[in-house]
Design a protein around this motif. Sequence first.
Motif, PDB file in Angstrom:
ATOM      1  N   UNK A  29       8.089   4.369   6.855  1.00  0.00           N
ATOM      2  CA  UNK A  29       8.888   4.710   5.678  1.00  0.00           C
ATOM      3  C   UNK A  29       8.309   4.147   4.387  1.00  0.00           C
ATOM      4  N   UNK A  30       7.752   2.946   4.463  1.00  0.00           N
ATOM      5  CA  UNK A  30       7.322   2.290   3.227  1.00  0.00           C
ATOM      6  C   UNK A  30       5.828   2.066   3.116  1.00  0.00           C
ATOM      7  N   UNK A  33       1.596  -1.697   2.749  1.00  0.00           N
ATOM      8  CA  UNK A  33       1.889  -2.723   1.741  1.00  0.00           C
ATOM      9  C   UNK A  33       3.343  -2.679   1.306  1.00  0.00           C
ATOM     10  N   UNK A  34       3.981  -1.539   1.463  1.00  0.00           N
ATOM     11  CA  UNK A  34       5.388  -1.427   1.068  1.00  0.00           C
ATOM     12  C   UNK A  34       6.332  -2.056   2.080  1.00  0.00           C
ATOM     13  N   UNK A 110       4.162  10.125   9.643  1.00  0.00           N
ATOM     14  CA  UNK A 110       4.031   9.264   8.474  1.00  0.00           C
ATOM     15  C   UNK A 110       3.012   8.163   8.718  1.00  0.00           C
ATOM     16  N   UNK A 112       0.406   8.345  10.543  1.00  0.00           N
ATOM     17  CA  UNK A 112      -0.922   8.950  10.403  1.00  0.00           C
ATOM     18  C   UNK A 112      -1.315   8.987   8.929  1.00  0.00           C
ATOM     19  N   UNK A 115      -2.136   5.474   7.794  1.00  0.00           N
ATOM     20  CA  UNK A 115      -3.441   5.028   8.289  1.00  0.00           C
ATOM     21  C   UNK A 115      -4.583   5.717   7.548  1.00  0.00           C
ATOM     22  N   UNK A 116      -4.408   6.977   7.216  1.00  0.00           N
ATOM     23  CA  UNK A 116      -5.432   7.662   6.427  1.00  0.00           C
ATOM     24  C   UNK A 116      -5.542   7.089   5.026  1.00  0.00           C
ATOM     25  N   UNK A 175       4.760  16.498   6.956  1.00  0.00           N
ATOM     26  CA  UNK A 175       4.335  15.456   6.023  1.00  0.00           C
ATOM     27  C   UNK A 175       4.624  15.817   4.563  1.00  0.00           C
TER      28      UNK A 175
END
Lengths: 212, 212
Positions: A29-30, A33-34, A110, A112, A115-116, A175
């Motif tokens: 969801x975030x 870093x979020x 999300x 994925x 990570x991208x 997405x």
Amino acid sequence: MSVDAQPRRRDAERTRAELLDVATEEFAERGYSGARVDEIANRTRTTKRMIYYYFGGKEQLYLAVLERAYAEIRAAEQAVDVEHLDPVAALRRLAEVTFDHHEAHPAFIKLVGVENAQHAKHMNHVARLVDLNSSAVDLLHGVLDRGRRDGVFRDGVDALDVHMLISSFCFFRVANRHTFGALFDRDLLDPARRTFYRTMLGDLVTGYLQEV
Amino acid sequence: MSVDAQPRRRDAERTRAELLDVATEEFAERGYSGARVDEIANRTRTTKRMIYYYFGGKEQLYLAVLERAYAEIRAAEQAVDVEHLDPVAALRRLAEVTFDHHEAHPAFIKLVGVENAQHAKHMNHVARLVDLNSSAVDLLHGVLDRGRRDGVFRDGVDALDVHMLISSFCFFRVANRHTFGALFDRDLLDPARRTFYRTMLGDLVTGYLQEV
DNA sequence: TAACTAACGTACCAGTTAGTACATTGACGG
DNA sequence: CCGTCAATGTACTAACTGGTACGTTAGTTA
């Protein structure tokens, strides 16, 4: 303070699993870093301390989340029995399984994306993911081969490209749902349109395999 | 300290534009919460103070970045002259323009991902984006209509769905390049494969419009 | 050229956040 | 029933981070 002052029960596995579950949602969801370790801990029945006890830190927790998410989707794919279907039907079936899985696991989609956004730098540390995923394409490869022998599929189509086509369609729908909805006022996940898009994907893929 | 102690020159427009440029890269690369205002400022010739002076804050800066990025891509699309092409060629051309633009503007693609990660909550504050984007689909709609009248395209295909198909293919190729590469050892942006994928997209789209 | 203002820079703060030192407790073997 | 340690909880901290108070300067105009 707590109304249900239950005596503290100890269950390492459950604590670990609970942290993974909540962390999956939080990272999805975030973003990396979020996401907040405090927030993750607060949403479980345990404390932040346990994240460091079981995983070592935020980054390792993220890694564990990523690994489990991929393992789950590939396991689902492996369960598809495709041998008893004719090539065209089998191809449609594979596309539909991917379609359904994307829709059913938005958190995975999300992740994925997350990570991208980090150039897949964590994924390279999870070598065993490669084996899992190549098996997904092997399945597809077999179906295409069979179709070629039967004369219903044309030559020169790479299984990995077909996989990319299927994934791109399914991925985008989940997405980019929000910007697409905002810009064009169409909810790509509207249940009323689900069957249509599922069929559209099947038409696309089989159509591509049969082009002149 | 500074070797080139140039006398400070004042140029509001340049300062603003420089902040926008750097912020675009920073937000695209690190996401909204990952981006650092200090880092953005440090990479310009001005200071953090100017972000607050010109934009008001981190969020408004992000909004300005988003708005400009969308405005640019739609302007590029509008420049396509499609009237003098037959419907099939025009459709291919539109797909190729989208394909090229995605490839040429990875930062924009990442921003779309960032905005979706936030459920497009900022985009709703930029109402004029809707006009910009609907015009992109209008172009497509016109081509499909013409193709139907000429009898080269089948009935019942919605322009927005075709747009979605084109976007999904182009988006995935750029956005998921890293995980795809890590899992399947194929670089979707390899120049050697560029023409192939560009043609593949055209085949897909025209094929879909001509299915029985 | 003096006054005025847009443009810019510096130094700081208050809140947040990942991570940790240290104390405590439950469960299990002997 | 006691010793031991895995498992857990509490209370911190050092570093970071968005934002701001306040002072300074370049360019313009009267």
